[in-house]
Design an enzyme around this catalytic site. Structure first.
Site, PDB file in Angstrom:
ATOM      1  N   SER A   1      -9.554   1.459   2.889  1.00  0.00           N
ATOM      2  CA  SER A   1      -8.647   2.244   2.086  1.00  0.00           C
ATOM      3  C   SER A   1      -7.616   1.422   1.311  1.00  0.00           C
ATOM      4  O   SER A   1      -6.937   1.961   0.426  1.00  0.00           O
ATOM      5  CB  SER A   1      -7.911   3.254   2.967  1.00  0.00           C
TER       6      SER A   1
ATOM      7  N   LYS B   1       0.868  -1.187   0.000  1.00  0.00           N
ATOM      8  CA  LYS B   1       0.000   0.000   0.000  1.00  0.00           C
ATOM      9  C   LYS B   1       0.902   1.233   0.000  1.00  0.00           C
ATOM     10  O   LYS B   1       1.908   1.258   0.730  1.00  0.00           O
ATOM     11  CB  LYS B   1      -0.883  -0.042   1.246  1.00  0.00           C
TER      12      LYS B   1
ATOM     13  N   SER C   1     -10.059  -1.465   6.864  1.00  0.00           N
ATOM     14  CA  SER C   1      -9.507  -1.146   5.545  1.00  0.00           C
ATOM     15  C   SER C   1      -8.810  -2.282   4.800  1.00  0.00           C
ATOM     16  O   SER C   1      -8.496  -2.139   3.617  1.00  0.00           O
ATOM     17  CB  SER C   1      -8.520   0.019   5.657  1.00  0.00           C
TER      18      SER C   1
END
Lengths: 93, 475
Positions: free
Chosen positions: B149, B74, B173
């Protein structure tokens, strides 16, 4: 919770150095009012004898590490983020 | 054992396929799914060079299951020399001068980074629509969100752009987007994976998580990255060997929350209930337990009060002077104001602004105190359940919502969309596994246990995964 109008909201949000338009402030204030309503509901929950939780684990077990001088971040690497620089100084204009 | 990583490993060790061939396949998948915007920065060229250099070492790495395995991070996980944007316009050109611990550990295992995955800006979002790199769309339906996210990470794994991905989970997330993409999303116990070099959102809730194709794959990756790190103040010591501890469980006692199915869409409810039936049919028990709806209804507000206030504090250093993009210099305060106003995206500004109004209120201290007490109360309730049961929850109220519904604020969330927060409140390990599809769209369930009982959790998840695979073969 205290009521707040659009202009007050804009002024308050400036305290964290963010400028918002009146249109944006309207959305934000509405979301804030929704949260205020929830907070009032939240306060009805009986939490007698419940200790507040800051972290899920006991972080106080960790002692602060000693300071040490490390030469890990080379100037040349840090300067990769600077648009221009003069010798070892970042030029900001 | 269902494992993409073991399959990969066996093929490269036996010489049936080279690492380079695998990386090239991942790159092909990336080209195929390019429009879905899963990466902020892809690094396939560098990955192929690494793969070529590593081929000769394959024979000496027969014990290292992660040798040569392509993965993504990420894009809020720092990588020295590789841009790390946090999905923010503020850091769109930021190159970290150091590596995060998690990246360092994967480099030590000779896994190969193929890119930095797209995300909601600094992890503040649940849709994948708020990023300087554009909207990350669901590879099963371009009209739908991938969730957030960790939006790019779940897409990377589901599309075959990478075999696993490292994300972060502050509210859900890793686990909720995993449900939307039909992959496994594992949030370990709080403090097990170092957050050094990982941009924060809410430090008392933030956890680094793993996204992979199976529970076994999650365990293999966990063995490589779970470790005590003195650079992270919340780091915990725990014995690892997650992979070798995996076992199929029998006669387990599971629990579900009362009426949770009523908060699901019609087809999701059918899938959830049929999954529970399949688990019961294999000799496991499922008991209905209760947490008062008054408490469950307050999960999201409690989360907002805690996370917004922590996030505002974390990002006060983002001024455009010490970090981030800056406009032409001017009077100090005006300069910072302009930089921060231009630098943050709308969702971050919205959360920071709502949080600021809340913190500016004279009753904020008592509100925050109440939120922290409710956090403890929820943790106590959950721990009582964990004394006896492994808790199964729906991972969302529905399959991935339409992007248009999110943008037009038509998507209404239910308690089922908020119950995953409990794991962040208490630092519990929690994992989402896929259970099937509604039409063409994946859906998952979520499994939870008490803090630091990760090995039991992974075994329980693997057991359910096996049951569902066997049932699917019989259908």
């Amino acid at each position: 919770m205290e009521k707040i109008n659009i202009q007050e909201a804009i002024k308050t949000i400036r305290k964290i150095y963010i400028d918002i338009s009146a249109q944006e402030a309207e959305i934000i204030v509405n979301h804030y009012f929704e949260l205020c309503t929830d907070i009032e509901e939240m306060k009805k929950i009986d939490v007698c004898d419940v200790e507040p939780m800051d972290y899920p684990v006991n972080v106080s077990l960790h002692s602060l590490r000693d300071d040490s001088i490390a030469d890990e971040q080379k100037t040349s690497e840090v300067f990769k983020n600077a648009k221009t620089f003069n010798g070892k100084y970042v030029v900001i204009k | 054992m269902k494992s993409s990583i073991i399959k990969f490993h066996e093929q490269i060790i036996s010489g049936k396929k080279s690492i380079l061939e695998f990386i090239s396949e991942c790159e092909m998948n990336h080209k195929k799914y390019g429009e879905y915007n899963s990466f902020v920065t892809e690094t396939y060229e560098a990955a192929k060079i690494m793969a070529r250099n590593m081929e000769s070492e394959t024979g000496t790495n027969s014990e290292n299951l992660l040798f040569g395995v392509p993965y993504s991070l990420k894009d809020l996980i720092c990588t020295k020399e590789i841009k790390t944007t946090g999905g923010s316009p503020f850091l769109k050109n930021f190159i970290p001068p150091y590596d995060s611990t998690v990246y360092e550990k994967l480099k030590n295992r000779n896994s190969i980074l193929v890119g930095k995955a797209n995300l909601d800006e600094f992890g503040l979002g649940g849709s994948g629509l708020n990023s300087c790199a554009g909207e990350a769309k669901n590879i099963f339906d371009v009209e739908r969100i991938s969730g957030g996210s960790s939006s790019g990470s779940v897409n990377n794994v589901a599309s075959g752009e990478a075999l696993f991905s490292i994300g972060t989970d502050t509210g859900d997330s890793v686990r909720r987007p995993a449900s939307f993409l039909g992959v496994v999303g594992y949030k370990p116990s709080y403090g097990l994976i170092s957050r050094y070099g990982v941009f924060p959102y809410s430090p008392s809730l933030d956890t680094v998580g793993i996204i992979a194709n199976s529970v076994v794959d999650c365990a293999i990756v966990a063995d490589a990255i779970v470790d005590y790190d003195e650079k992270d103040f919340s780091s915990q010591k725990i014995e690892t060997n997650f992979f070798s501890s995996l076992q199929t469980l029998e006669n387990q006692k599971f629990a579900v929350l009362e009426r949770m199915e009523d908060y699901l869409g019609i087809n999701e409810k059918k899938l959830y209930l049929s999954t529970l039936e399949k688990i019961k049919s294999r000799g496991h028990s499922i008991t209905t337990v209760k947490i008062e709806s008054q408490i469950l209804n307050m999960l999201i507000s409690t989360y907002r009060i805690i996370s917004f206030s922590e996030a505002i504090s974390c990002y006060q250093n983002m001024t455009g002077i010490t970090f981030g993009e800056a406009s032409e210099p001017q009077e100090f305060e005006k300069w910072i104001l302009e930089n921060r106003t231009k630098g943050f995206g709308w969702e971050v500004k919205r959360r920071f602004s709502v949080g600021t109004l809340m913190m500016n209120d004279s009753s904020f201290e008592s509100s925050l105190l109440q939120a922290k007490k409710i956090r403890q109360l929820v943790t106590n309730r959950a721990n009582t359940i964990f004394d006896e049961y492994i808790l199964i929850l729906p991972s969302a109220s529905s399959v991935a919502p339409l992007i248009s519904d999110i943008k037009e604020n038509k998507q209404r969330s239910t308690i089922a969309d908020n119950v995953l927060l409990m794991a962040n409140f208490g630092g519990f390990p929690s994992i989402t596994i896929p259970v099937g599809k509604v039409g063409e769209l994946p859906f998952g369930i979520n499994i939870n246990l008490g803090i630091n009982r990760d090995k039991e959790l992974l075994s329980a998840a693997m057991t359910i995964e096996s049951i569902l695979d066997e049932e699917a073969q019989n259908e």
